[in-house]
Design an enzyme around this catalytic site. Structure first.
Site, PDB file in Angstrom:
ATOM      1  N   THR A 197       0.831  -1.204   0.000  1.00 13.04           N
ATOM      2  CA  THR A 197       0.000   0.000   0.000  1.00 13.04           C
ATOM      3  C   THR A 197       0.869   1.258   0.000  1.00 13.04           C
ATOM      4  O   THR A 197       1.968   1.243   0.546  1.00 13.04           O
ATOM      5  CB  THR A 197      -0.872  -0.031   1.274  1.00 13.04           C
ATOM      6  OG1 THR A 197      -1.832  -1.069   1.118  1.00 13.04           O
ATOM      7  CG2 THR A 197      -1.574   1.274   1.542  1.00 13.04           C
ATOM      8  N   ARG A 225     -14.049  -7.983  -0.345  1.00 13.23           N
ATOM      9  CA  ARG A 225     -13.289  -7.661   0.874  1.00 13.23           C
ATOM     10  C   ARG A 225     -12.750  -6.220   0.840  1.00 13.23           C
ATOM     11  O   ARG A 225     -12.155  -5.780  -0.133  1.00 13.23           O
ATOM     12  CB  ARG A 225     -12.133  -8.646   1.007  1.00 13.23           C
ATOM     13  CG  ARG A 225     -11.248  -8.405   2.257  1.00 13.23           C
ATOM     14  CD  ARG A 225     -10.057  -7.537   1.960  1.00 13.23           C
ATOM     15  NE  ARG A 225      -9.178  -7.405   3.116  1.00 13.23           N
ATOM     16  CZ  ARG A 225      -8.146  -6.570   3.183  1.00 13.23           C
ATOM     17  NH1 ARG A 225      -7.857  -5.798   2.165  1.00 13.23           N
ATOM     18  NH2 ARG A 225      -7.410  -6.485   4.258  1.00 13.23           N
ATOM     19  N   GLY A 227     -10.363  -3.402   3.156  1.00 14.86           N
ATOM     20  CA  GLY A 227      -9.409  -3.366   4.266  1.00 14.86           C
ATOM     21  C   GLY A 227      -9.532  -2.085   5.068  1.00 14.86           C
ATOM     22  O   GLY A 227     -10.576  -1.425   5.081  1.00 14.86           O
ATOM     23  N   GLY A 249      -0.416  -2.480   6.226  1.00 15.99           N
ATOM     24  CA  GLY A 249      -0.306  -3.700   7.018  1.00 15.99           C
ATOM     25  C   GLY A 249      -1.537  -4.564   6.855  1.00 15.99           C
ATOM     26  O   GLY A 249      -2.327  -4.366   5.923  1.00 15.99           O
TER      27      GLY A 249
HETATM   28  N1  ASP Z   1      -3.608  -2.436   4.509  1.00 17.81           N
HETATM   29  C1  ASP Z   1      -3.868  -3.011   3.212  1.00 17.81           C
HETATM   30  C2  ASP Z   1      -5.108  -3.857   3.306  1.00 17.81           C
HETATM   31  O1  ASP Z   1      -5.218  -4.653   4.202  1.00 17.81           O
HETATM   32  C3  ASP Z   1      -2.758  -3.834   2.683  1.00 17.81           C
HETATM   33  C4  ASP Z   1      -1.416  -3.142   2.610  1.00 17.81           C
HETATM   34  O2  ASP Z   1      -1.091  -2.329   3.485  1.00 17.81           O
HETATM   35  O3  ASP Z   1      -0.667  -3.410   1.673  1.00 17.81           O
HETATM   36  O4  ASP Z   1      -5.941  -3.733   2.431  1.00 17.81           O
END
Ligand code: ASP
Length: 330
Positions: A197, A225, A227, A249
């Protein structure tokens, strides 16, 4: 008379300069966290990350240096990372179990506490701009899937086919995960690189803090889904009174811990500094079984870039214009 006028003019210029040099500007970015260790990354790829992180942050810093807003700095900096295949955002985002890209993004303005986010979109080229448009041009905070796409096209944002986001790298990654039959962040380029991300927090000359985050979410994700990234307070938060935060994360744990707001609350109410607050918030994530990292920038221009993974792509430019770019835990 002429001499007096010259003196008045010079003191106005001097006072003006003094005021702007007192006002701090700063910018910090991340490009994801995970098991990023030197042994698992080729020198060429390492160099590509360093160069792209530097290119992105310099775009935002130039805007701030020329008196531009933290909002514009965050948006344009994130564009550079969304347009690069190196990160899990925009072009090069991870893929769902169906092999499509579904993107989330959010933005928060620390002056007004206005916020905007989009979730599960498949055709908006730069999701961070759509998040900002939701904030500025709709009465809502969060728009999802088809509705968000229709809105983005109505406000004139660039729409692209879903194939624009899909790279060979992510197809290989998806295949590897599906063979192992798990939802994971496995990355064939960098063993276990996990979260990619992107995020940015900036402080402008007027003392305004903005924060933005953009992602493809989790590889092999199913059933719409979402996040932490589109959830204001989980992956993104900003308040001029204290600080701005962007996270990366394991999103489920960042939602459950309301991580970004937790950091702001620890600074605001418990009077922790941003480093102490980040550390505590990430410990709480770890206690529940999650991992990741956060970037935080406070109203004085101080920066924190903390993570409980092996590494995090990250960079900042402080008020003196000094650049720091890091990948590993050093
Ligand atoms: N936080 C993001 C998610 O769970 C993933 C990432 O940080 O790469 O969608």
């Amino acid at each position: 008379m002429v001499r007096n006028l010259i003196l008045i003019f010079l003191s106005i210029v001097f006072l003006g300069c003094q005021e702007s040099s007192d006002n701090k500007i700063a910018i910090v970015i991340h490009g994801g966290a995970g098991t990023i260790v030197k042994e698992n990354i080729t020198p060429e790829l390492e160099r590509s990350y360093f160069l792209k992180l530097e290119e992105a942050i310099r775009v935002g810093y130039e805007i701030l240096k020329n008196g531009g807003s933290s909002k514009e700095a965050v948006e344009k900096t994130i564009h550079v990372m969304e347009n690069s295949p190196l990160f899990n955002a925009g072009h090069g985002a991870v893929l769902t179990s169906d092999g499509t890209a579904e993107l989330d993004a959010s933005f928060m303005d620390g002056e007004t506490l206005d916020a905007g986010a989009i979730a599960g979109v498949k055709n908006i080229k730069n999701p961070i701009s759509a998040a900002i448009a939701v904030m500025e041009k709709s009465p809502y905070v969060l728009l999802s899937s088809n509705g968000a796409e229709q809105f983005a096209s109505e406000v004139g944002l660039e729409i692209v086919p879903n194939s624009y986001f899909i790279t060979e790298r992510r197809k290989t990654q998806l295949k590897a995960i599906q063979n192992k039959n798990e939802v994971s962040f496995y990355d064939p380029y960098i063993k276990d690189s996990k979260y990619g991300t992107v995020g940015c927090v900036a402080l402008d000359v007027n003392g305004n803090i903005s924060a933005g985050t953009s992602t493809g979410g989790r590889s092999n994700k199913k059933w719409g889904r979402l996040g932490d990234v589109p959830i204001i307070g989980a992956g993104t938060y900003a308040n001029n009174e204290c600080c701005g935060i962007s996270a990366t994360g394991w999103g489920e744990f960042f939602i459950r811990n309301v991580v970004a707001y937790d950091i702001a609350a620890l600074v605001n109410y418990k009077k922790l500094n941003i480093k102490e607050a980040s550390k505590l918030a990430l410990e709480k994530v770890k206690d529940l079984g999650g991992d990741g990292g956060v970037i935080v920038l406070d109203k004085n221009g101080d920066v924190s870039m903390d993570f409980n993974t092996a590494g995090m792509y990250r960079a900042y430019i402080n008020n003196e214009g000094e650049l720091t770019v890091k990948i590993y835990n050093d």
